[in-house]
Design a protein around this motif. Structure first.
Motif, mmCIF file in Angstrom:
data_model
loop_
_atom_site.group_PDB
_atom_site.id
_atom_site.type_symbol
_atom_site.label_atom_id
_atom_site.label_comp_id
_atom_site.label_asym_id
_atom_site.label_seq_id
_atom_site.Cartn_x
_atom_site.Cartn_y
_atom_site.Cartn_z
ATOM 1 N N SER A 14 0.825 -1.210 0.000
ATOM 2 C CA SER A 14 0.000 0.000 0.000
ATOM 3 C C SER A 14 0.857 1.257 0.000
ATOM 4 N N THR A 15 2.010 1.221 0.701
ATOM 5 C CA THR A 15 2.914 2.364 0.725
ATOM 6 C C THR A 15 3.549 2.573 -0.640
ATOM 7 N N SER A 16 4.019 1.486 -1.262
ATOM 8 C CA SER A 16 4.641 1.625 -2.573
ATOM 9 C C SER A 16 3.615 2.033 -3.626
ATOM 10 N N THR A 17 2.387 1.561 -3.501
ATOM 11 C CA THR A 17 1.325 1.969 -4.426
ATOM 12 C C THR A 17 1.014 3.447 -4.255
ATOM 13 N N ALA A 18 0.918 3.906 -3.005
ATOM 14 C CA ALA A 18 0.648 5.321 -2.743
ATOM 15 C C ALA A 18 1.775 6.186 -3.285
ATOM 16 N N LEU A 19 3.006 5.751 -3.111
ATOM 17 C CA LEU A 19 4.157 6.486 -3.614
ATOM 18 C C LEU A 19 4.131 6.552 -5.140
ATOM 19 N N ALA A 20 3.841 5.444 -5.773
ATOM 20 C CA ALA A 20 3.756 5.420 -7.243
ATOM 21 C C ALA A 20 2.632 6.331 -7.730
ATOM 22 N N ASP A 21 1.498 6.318 -7.017
ATOM 23 C CA ASP A 21 0.387 7.209 -7.376
ATOM 24 C C ASP A 21 0.796 8.671 -7.244
ATOM 25 N N ALA A 22 1.476 9.010 -6.146
ATOM 26 C CA ALA A 22 1.916 10.384 -5.921
ATOM 27 C C ALA A 22 2.887 10.822 -7.015
ATOM 28 N N GLU A 23 3.829 9.944 -7.352
ATOM 29 C CA GLU A 23 4.776 10.263 -8.426
ATOM 30 C C GLU A 23 4.051 10.489 -9.747
ATOM 31 N N ARG A 24 3.081 9.632 -10.035
ATOM 32 C CA ARG A 24 2.312 9.754 -11.277
ATOM 33 C C ARG A 24 1.531 11.075 -11.314
ATOM 34 N N HIS A 25 0.915 11.442 -10.179
ATOM 35 C CA HIS A 25 0.153 12.696 -10.114
ATOM 36 C C HIS A 25 1.063 13.910 -10.311
ATOM 37 N N LEU A 26 2.231 13.872 -9.692
ATOM 38 C CA LEU A 26 3.173 14.984 -9.856
ATOM 39 C C LEU A 26 3.597 15.124 -11.314
ATOM 40 N N ARG A 27 3.954 14.018 -11.923
ATOM 41 C CA ARG A 27 4.389 14.066 -13.330
ATOM 42 C C ARG A 27 3.255 14.527 -14.251
ATOM 43 N N ALA A 28 2.053 14.014 -14.002
ATOM 44 C CA ALA A 28 0.908 14.392 -14.833
ATOM 45 C C ALA A 28 0.600 15.887 -14.710
ATOM 46 N N ALA A 29 0.917 16.465 -13.552
ATOM 47 C CA ALA A 29 0.686 17.893 -13.334
ATOM 48 C C ALA A 29 1.851 18.733 -13.853
ATOM 49 N N GLY A 30 2.862 18.066 -14.418
ATOM 50 C CA GLY A 30 3.999 18.793 -14.961
ATOM 51 C C GLY A 30 5.019 19.202 -13.908
ATOM 52 N N LEU A 31 4.967 18.563 -12.742
ATOM 53 C CA LEU A 31 5.904 18.891 -11.667
ATOM 54 C C LEU A 31 6.986 17.827 -11.576
ATOM 55 N N LYS A 32 8.171 18.264 -11.226
ATOM 56 C CA LYS A 32 9.288 17.356 -10.980
ATOM 57 C C LYS A 32 9.010 16.582 -9.695
ATOM 58 N N VAL A 33 9.348 15.322 -9.676
ATOM 59 C CA VAL A 33 9.172 14.489 -8.486
ATOM 60 C C VAL A 33 10.357 14.733 -7.562
ATOM 61 N N THR A 34 10.088 15.313 -6.388
ATOM 62 C CA THR A 34 11.132 15.567 -5.393
ATOM 63 C C THR A 34 10.685 15.000 -4.050
ATOM 64 N N ALA A 35 11.638 14.748 -3.182
ATOM 65 C CA ALA A 35 11.312 14.218 -1.848
ATOM 66 C C ALA A 35 10.382 15.165 -1.073
ATOM 67 N N PRO A 36 10.631 16.481 -1.056
ATOM 68 C CA PRO A 36 9.702 17.357 -0.341
ATOM 69 C C PRO A 36 8.289 17.341 -0.924
ATOM 70 N N ARG A 37 8.164 17.304 -2.233
ATOM 71 C CA ARG A 37 6.821 17.264 -2.836
ATOM 72 C C ARG A 37 6.104 15.974 -2.478
ATOM 73 N N LEU A 38 6.821 14.860 -2.535
ATOM 74 C CA LEU A 38 6.210 13.581 -2.162
ATOM 75 C C LEU A 38 5.802 13.587 -0.689
ATOM 76 N N ALA A 39 6.669 14.117 0.169
ATOM 77 C CA ALA A 39 6.387 14.130 1.609
ATOM 78 C C ALA A 39 5.199 15.022 1.932
ATOM 79 N N VAL A 40 5.138 16.194 1.321
ATOM 80 C CA VAL A 40 4.025 17.118 1.580
ATOM 81 C C VAL A 40 2.732 16.524 1.052
ATOM 82 N N LEU A 41 2.748 15.976 -0.133
ATOM 83 C CA LEU A 41 1.546 15.360 -0.698
ATOM 84 C C LEU A 41 1.064 14.221 0.208
#
Length: 151
Positions: free
Chosen positions: A7-34
Protein backbone atom coordinates in the motif's frame (compact mmCIF):
# COMPACT_ATOMS: atom_id res chain seq x y z
CA UNK A 1 13.25 -6.54 -3.44
CA UNK A 2 11.41 -3.68 -1.70
CA UNK A 3 10.63 -3.90 2.00
CA UNK A 4 7.91 -1.23 1.81
CA UNK A 5 4.35 -2.47 2.27
CA UNK A 6 2.42 -2.78 -0.98
CA UNK A 7 0.00 0.00 0.00
CA UNK A 8 2.91 2.36 0.73
CA UNK A 9 4.64 1.62 -2.57
CA UNK A 10 1.33 1.97 -4.43
CA UNK A 11 0.65 5.32 -2.74
CA UNK A 12 4.16 6.49 -3.61
CA UNK A 13 3.76 5.42 -7.24
CA UNK A 14 0.39 7.21 -7.38
CA UNK A 15 1.92 10.38 -5.92
CA UNK A 16 4.78 10.26 -8.43
CA UNK A 17 2.31 9.75 -11.28
CA UNK A 18 0.15 12.70 -10.11
CA UNK A 19 3.17 14.98 -9.86
CA UNK A 20 4.39 14.07 -13.33
CA UNK A 21 0.91 14.39 -14.83
CA UNK A 22 0.69 17.89 -13.33
CA UNK A 23 4.00 18.79 -14.96
CA UNK A 24 5.90 18.89 -11.67
CA UNK A 25 9.29 17.36 -10.98
CA UNK A 26 9.17 14.49 -8.49
CA UNK A 27 11.13 15.57 -5.39
CA UNK A 28 11.31 14.22 -1.85
CA UNK A 29 9.70 17.36 -0.34
CA UNK A 30 6.82 17.26 -2.84
CA UNK A 31 6.21 13.58 -2.16
CA UNK A 32 6.39 14.13 1.61
CA UNK A 33 4.02 17.12 1.58
CA UNK A 34 1.55 15.36 -0.70
CA UNK A 35 1.64 12.33 1.60
CA UNK A 36 1.24 14.48 4.73
CA UNK A 37 -1.88 16.19 3.39
CA UNK A 38 -3.52 13.24 1.64
CA UNK A 39 -6.41 11.93 3.69
CA UNK A 40 -5.55 14.04 6.73
CA UNK A 41 -8.26 16.68 6.64
CA UNK A 42 -7.39 20.35 6.55
CA UNK A 43 -3.81 21.22 7.49
CA UNK A 44 -1.93 24.49 7.63
CA UNK A 45 1.70 24.76 6.55
CA UNK A 46 3.02 24.42 10.11
CA UNK A 47 1.09 21.16 10.65
CA UNK A 48 2.45 19.81 7.35
CA UNK A 49 5.96 20.85 8.36
CA UNK A 50 5.59 18.98 11.67
CA UNK A 51 4.41 15.85 9.83
CA UNK A 52 7.40 15.73 7.46
CA UNK A 53 10.14 16.89 9.85
CA UNK A 54 11.14 13.42 11.02
CA UNK A 55 11.63 12.10 7.48
CA UNK A 56 13.06 15.31 6.01
CA UNK A 57 14.66 17.20 8.92
CA UNK A 58 16.42 19.71 6.65
CA UNK A 59 13.17 20.96 5.10
CA UNK A 60 12.35 24.51 6.16
CA UNK A 61 8.88 25.87 6.81
CA UNK A 62 9.40 28.20 3.83
CA UNK A 63 10.08 25.16 1.62
CA UNK A 64 6.80 23.63 2.82
CA UNK A 65 4.98 26.86 1.88
CA UNK A 66 6.63 26.75 -1.56
CA UNK A 67 5.68 23.10 -2.11
CA UNK A 68 2.10 23.68 -0.94
CA UNK A 69 1.85 26.60 -3.37
CA UNK A 70 3.17 24.47 -6.24
CA UNK A 71 0.84 21.56 -5.43
CA UNK A 72 -2.14 23.90 -5.15
CA UNK A 73 -1.18 25.69 -8.37
CA UNK A 74 -0.98 22.33 -10.15
CA UNK A 75 -4.43 21.36 -8.90
CA UNK A 76 -3.18 18.54 -6.66
CA UNK A 77 -4.30 20.20 -3.41
CA UNK A 78 -7.12 22.55 -2.54
CA UNK A 79 -6.46 25.65 -0.44
CA UNK A 80 -9.15 27.18 1.72
CA UNK A 81 -8.81 30.37 3.72
CA UNK A 82 -11.42 30.63 6.47
CA UNK A 83 -11.58 34.13 7.97
CA UNK A 84 -9.16 34.51 10.86
CA UNK A 85 -7.29 31.31 10.01
CA UNK A 86 -4.11 30.55 8.11
CA UNK A 87 -4.54 28.91 4.73
CA UNK A 88 -5.51 25.26 5.03
CA UNK A 89 -4.76 22.54 2.51
CA UNK A 90 -6.66 19.37 1.71
CA UNK A 91 -6.40 16.55 -0.76
CA UNK A 92 -10.11 16.44 -1.61
CA UNK A 93 -10.17 18.03 -5.05
CA UNK A 94 -12.28 17.71 -8.16
CA UNK A 95 -15.62 18.42 -6.55
CA UNK A 96 -17.34 21.56 -5.36
CA UNK A 97 -17.70 20.68 -1.68
CA UNK A 98 -17.98 23.29 1.03
CA UNK A 99 -16.71 23.67 4.59
CA UNK A 100 -17.98 24.20 8.11
CA UNK A 101 -15.74 25.85 10.72
CA UNK A 102 -16.22 25.70 14.49
CA UNK A 103 -16.21 29.23 15.89
CA UNK A 104 -14.73 28.00 19.18
CA UNK A 105 -12.05 25.38 18.42
CA UNK A 106 -11.63 26.18 14.68
CA UNK A 107 -12.13 22.56 13.59
CA UNK A 108 -12.92 22.32 9.87
CA UNK A 109 -15.07 19.69 8.19
CA UNK A 110 -16.24 19.07 4.64
CA UNK A 111 -19.86 19.47 3.58
CA UNK A 112 -20.99 18.05 0.27
CA UNK A 113 -22.38 20.32 -2.40
CA UNK A 114 -25.37 22.26 -1.10
CA UNK A 115 -27.70 21.46 -3.99
CA UNK A 116 -27.09 19.29 -7.03
CA UNK A 117 -24.16 19.67 -9.41
CA UNK A 118 -21.43 22.32 -9.24
CA UNK A 119 -21.57 25.24 -8.87
CA UNK A 120 -24.33 24.30 -6.37
CA UNK A 121 -25.44 27.90 -6.04
CA UNK A 122 -26.50 30.20 -8.85
CA UNK A 123 -26.34 33.96 -8.31
CA UNK A 124 -29.26 36.15 -9.33
CA UNK A 125 -26.90 38.12 -11.59
CA UNK A 126 -23.52 36.66 -12.58
CA UNK A 127 -22.42 39.90 -14.23
CA UNK A 128 -21.54 38.13 -17.44
CA UNK A 129 -19.40 35.48 -15.74
CA UNK A 130 -19.77 31.78 -16.51
CA UNK A 131 -19.82 30.40 -12.96
CA UNK A 132 -18.09 27.05 -12.40
CA UNK A 133 -17.47 27.03 -8.64
CA UNK A 134 -19.25 28.26 -5.53
CA UNK A 135 -17.27 28.45 -2.30
CA UNK A 136 -19.34 28.46 0.86
CA UNK A 137 -18.13 28.44 4.45
CA UNK A 138 -20.60 27.62 7.19
CA UNK A 139 -19.78 28.70 10.76
CA UNK A 140 -21.05 27.16 13.99
CA UNK A 141 -20.13 25.00 16.97
CA UNK A 142 -18.88 21.46 16.46
CA UNK A 143 -20.41 18.60 18.45
CA UNK A 144 -17.60 18.63 21.04
CA UNK A 145 -17.76 22.38 21.64
CA UNK A 146 -21.56 22.24 21.98
CA UNK A 147 -21.03 19.94 24.99
CA UNK A 148 -18.82 22.49 26.79
CA UNK A 149 -20.51 25.50 28.43
CA UNK A 150 -19.26 28.91 27.21
CA UNK A 151 -16.44 30.39 29.29
Amino acid sequence: MSTAPASTSTALADAERHLRAAGLKVTAPRLAVLDAVTGNGHLDAEAVHERIRADLPGTSLQSVYNVLGALHGAGLLRRIEPAGSPALYESRIGDNHHHVVCTRCHAVADIDCVVGEPPCLVPADAGGFAIHTAEVTFWGLCAECRQVPPA
